[in-house]
Design an enzyme around this catalytic site. Structure first.
Site, PDB file in Angstrom:
ATOM      1  N   CYS A 193      -1.358  63.768  43.596  1.00  0.00           N
ATOM      2  CA  CYS A 193      -3.282  64.050  42.830  1.00  0.00           C
ATOM      3  C   CYS A 193      -2.628  63.337  41.486  1.00  0.00           C
ATOM      4  O   CYS A 193      -1.425  63.116  41.121  1.00  0.00           O
ATOM      5  CB  CYS A 193      -3.630  65.082  42.778  1.00  0.00           C
ATOM      6  N   CYS A 223      -3.527  78.222  46.261  1.00  0.00           N
ATOM      7  CA  CYS A 223      -3.792  77.462  45.366  1.00  0.00           C
ATOM      8  C   CYS A 223      -2.477  76.721  44.381  1.00  0.00           C
ATOM      9  O   CYS A 223      -1.949  77.632  44.117  1.00  0.00           O
ATOM     10  CB  CYS A 223      -4.701  77.971  44.008  1.00  0.00           C
ATOM     11  N   CYS A 242       0.443  72.688  38.289  1.00  0.00           N
ATOM     12  CA  CYS A 242      -0.450  71.932  39.409  1.00  0.00           C
ATOM     13  C   CYS A 242       1.017  72.216  40.509  1.00  0.00           C
ATOM     14  O   CYS A 242       1.615  70.588  40.602  1.00  0.00           O
ATOM     15  CB  CYS A 242      -1.626  71.381  39.206  1.00  0.00           C
ATOM     16  N   CYS A 263      -1.777  68.000  36.202  1.00  0.00           N
ATOM     17  CA  CYS A 263      -2.527  69.258  35.831  1.00  0.00           C
ATOM     18  C   CYS A 263      -0.642  69.902  35.439  1.00  0.00           C
ATOM     19  O   CYS A 263       0.145  69.516  36.884  1.00  0.00           O
ATOM     20  CB  CYS A 263      -3.287  70.495  36.530  1.00  0.00           C
ATOM     21  N   CYS A 316      -9.804  74.806  53.130  1.00  0.00           N
ATOM     22  CA  CYS A 316      -9.361  74.388  52.110  1.00  0.00           C
ATOM     23  C   CYS A 316      -9.848  73.225  52.434  1.00  0.00           C
ATOM     24  O   CYS A 316      -8.563  72.913  53.346  1.00  0.00           O
ATOM     25  CB  CYS A 316      -8.736  75.276  51.302  1.00  0.00           C
ATOM     26  N   GLU A 364      -2.009  68.483  53.610  1.00  0.00           N
ATOM     27  CA  GLU A 364      -2.269  70.049  53.766  1.00  0.00           C
ATOM     28  C   GLU A 364      -3.626  70.344  54.134  1.00  0.00           C
ATOM     29  O   GLU A 364      -3.889  69.639  52.694  1.00  0.00           O
ATOM     30  CB  GLU A 364      -1.422  71.027  53.127  1.00  0.00           C
TER      31      GLU A 364
HETATM   32  N1  SAH Z   1      -8.570  69.207  41.985  1.00  0.00           N
HETATM   33  C1  SAH Z   1      -9.623  70.580  42.309  1.00  0.00           C
HETATM   34  C2  SAH Z   1      -9.223  70.972  42.813  1.00  0.00           C
HETATM   35  C3  SAH Z   1      -7.795  71.469  43.583  1.00  0.00           C
HETATM   36  S1  SAH Z   1      -6.911  71.726  42.932  1.00  0.00           S
HETATM   37  C4  SAH Z   1      -9.279  70.822  40.877  1.00  0.00           C
HETATM   38  O1  SAH Z   1      -8.135  71.020  39.792  1.00  0.00           O
HETATM   39  O2  SAH Z   1      -9.780  72.001  40.373  1.00  0.00           O
HETATM   40  C5  SAH Z   1      -7.924  74.160  43.623  1.00  0.00           C
HETATM   41  C6  SAH Z   1      -7.325  75.054  42.699  1.00  0.00           C
HETATM   42  O3  SAH Z   1      -6.261  75.499  42.581  1.00  0.00           O
HETATM   43  C7  SAH Z   1      -7.915  74.603  40.829  1.00  0.00           C
HETATM   44  O4  SAH Z   1      -9.037  76.160  40.485  1.00  0.00           O
HETATM   45  C8  SAH Z   1      -6.414  75.251  40.298  1.00  0.00           C
HETATM   46  O5  SAH Z   1      -6.740  75.546  38.751  1.00  0.00           O
HETATM   47  C9  SAH Z   1      -5.500  76.253  41.170  1.00  0.00           C
HETATM   48  N2  SAH Z   1      -4.701  75.235  40.441  1.00  0.00           N
HETATM   49  C10 SAH Z   1      -3.930  74.634  40.367  1.00  0.00           C
HETATM   50  N3  SAH Z   1      -2.720  75.304  40.680  1.00  0.00           N
HETATM   51  C11 SAH Z   1      -2.185  76.236  40.515  1.00  0.00           C
HETATM   52  C12 SAH Z   1      -1.058  77.381  40.668  1.00  0.00           C
HETATM   53  N4  SAH Z   1       0.206  76.993  40.622  1.00  0.00           N
HETATM   54  N5  SAH Z   1      -1.596  78.422  40.654  1.00  0.00           N
HETATM   55  C13 SAH Z   1      -3.450  78.645  40.742  1.00  0.00           C
HETATM   56  N6  SAH Z   1      -3.652  77.792  40.800  1.00  0.00           N
HETATM   57  C14 SAH Z   1      -3.641  77.002  40.608  1.00  0.00           C
HETATM   58 FE1  SF4 Z   2      -4.359  67.368  40.703  1.00  0.00          FE
HETATM   59 FE2  SF4 Z   2      -3.447  70.042  41.058  1.00  0.00          FE
HETATM   60 FE3  SF4 Z   2      -4.963  69.310  38.875  1.00  0.00          FE
HETATM   61 FE4  SF4 Z   2      -6.407  69.578  41.323  1.00  0.00          FE
HETATM   62  S1  SF4 Z   2      -5.043  71.016  39.950  1.00  0.00           S
HETATM   63  S2  SF4 Z   2      -6.246  67.621  39.726  1.00  0.00           S
HETATM   64  S3  SF4 Z   2      -5.303  68.823  42.687  1.00  0.00           S
HETATM   65  S4  SF4 Z   2      -3.249  68.394  39.748  1.00  0.00           S
END
Ligand code: SAH
Ligand code: SF4
Length: 355
Positions: A110, A336, A117, A114, A103, A90
């Protein structure tokens, strides 16, 4: 061979290797990046032999197919593409304050895991190729149309699915094509790469001298807490991340962005805000506070508006520049951390629900 996996500066050589004049490479790049067409039969200045090279795939311009594009009430548009081998990815077009940000995803799924996420729930399916990253730009730019009044993509953030620095081999050539005048021609200062903190790769990105901006998802002011929400924190502690940021090449007045996903009752207390302020005080930084975006089955809650404001104000009081990221496109799960397409991609593979 897909031409889009190679730098547009090399397309002339690739054409010559097929017995064609090098300038055909430039002509094709113009059609692709300026006119947004990949159909050789629309490239009216090409002779039949060159069109055939493209059509037959010797020098392919094949793109992943468009699965869906969904617009949210605020104008955000989520675009899903099906990769040739099945997985879906996406990208999101975000119109805001007269700007148009795209974006981009760099991986299907991934592997970083985290806890806050949604993409993490897919696991890592695979890295995207250069052409699959660039295809997201082409398809999104087409959605905006080519009329002279149509909005243009003026900013790119690598904040979609995946950890961009886990796929540097494709990320860096994609950035070069996005910034080269024969490609998209965007200024690297309008491109931001966001990472969860892969320290050696932050250094490698700095050494590649692309000129892009860096954002780091910090999300906690201390390692003990960070490890519980971001497992990568067990390998790369905060002091190593900050050291890598210190060495990252910055232009005058540029700053590194630290993203901080605010999770209710987990990392949103006044003490944490103060600890974050102390940590970042010696730094040319800005903090991007992202109130948690919930998704089905997520273990966290979004903090109240008052708690978000309190966190923001405490940082301000410590002279840390901070902004609260507005949630865009929540009604189509485009915000995000809400991107994930595992189930949908399986439907494509099996031809849907039909027996
Ligand atoms: N993998 C990279 C970029 C993709 S995530 C990274 O982790 O930085 C982009 C942003 O979205 C990151 O700052 C991440 O911390 C944030 N993010 C992930 N899950 C989220 C959620 N459920 N709500 C708000 N921000 C989130
Ligand atoms: Fe991967 Fe989501 Fe963590 Fe970014 S925030 S590194 S996309 S698991």
């Amino acid at each position: 061979m897909n031409l889009l996996d190679h730098s547009p500066t090399r397309w002339g050589d690739l054409l010559e290797a097929q017995g064609q004049p090098a300038y055909r490479g430039r002509q094709i790049a113009h059609w692709v990046f300026k006119r947004l067409t990949t159909d050789p039969y629309s490239m009216t200045n090409l002779p039949p032999a060159v069109r055939r090279l493209i059509e037959e795939g010797t020098l392919s311009l094949a793109l992943p197919s468009l699965l869906s594009s969904e617009s949210a009430d605020d104008g955000t548009c989520k675009i899903a593409l099906a990769l040739a081998d099945g997985p879906a990815i996406e990208s999101v077009l975000i119109p805001r304050k007269g700007q148009m940000t795209l974006c981009l995803s760099t991986q299907a799924g991934c592997g970083i895991g985290c806890r806050f996420c949604r993409t993490a729930s897919m696991g890592l399916i695979r890295n995207l190729t250069v052409s699959e990253i660039l295809a997201q730009w082409i398809v999104a730019a087409r959605q905006l149309g080519t009329s002279p009044n149509a909005p243009r993509i003026d900013h790119i953030v690598f904040m979609g699915m995946g950890e961009p620095l886990a796929n540097l081999d494709a990320l860096i050539p994609a950035i070069r094509a996005l910034t080269h005048p024969d490609g998209v021609g965007l200024s690297p200062r309008r491109i931001t790469v966001s990472t969860s903190g892969l320290v050696p790769r932050i250094e490698a990105l700095g050494e590649a001298n692309t000129g892009v901006r860096l954002a780091v998802s910090l999300c906690a002011p201390d390692d003990a807490l960070r490890r519980t929400i971001m497992p990568l924190g067990r390998i790369y502690p905060i002091d190593q991340i900050l050291e890598a940021c210190r060495r990252f090449p910055l232009r005058n007045r540029d700053r590194i962005t630290f993203e901080y996903v605010l999770l209710a009752g987990v990392n949103d207390s006044p003490e944490m805000a103060r600890a974050l302020g102390r940590l970042l005080a010696p730094f040319r930084s800005k903090v991007n506070i992202i109130p948690f975006n919930p998704f089905p089955g997520s273990p966290y809650a979004r903090p109240s508006e008052a708690d978000v404001v309190r966190f923001h104000e405490i940082l301000g009081g410590l002279h840390i520049t901070a902004t609260v990221r507005k949630t865009m496109g929540p009604d189509v799960l485009a915000a995000c951390g809400q991107l994930a397409r595992e189930m949908e991609s399986q439907k494509v593979l099996t031809g849907g629900d039909t027996p």
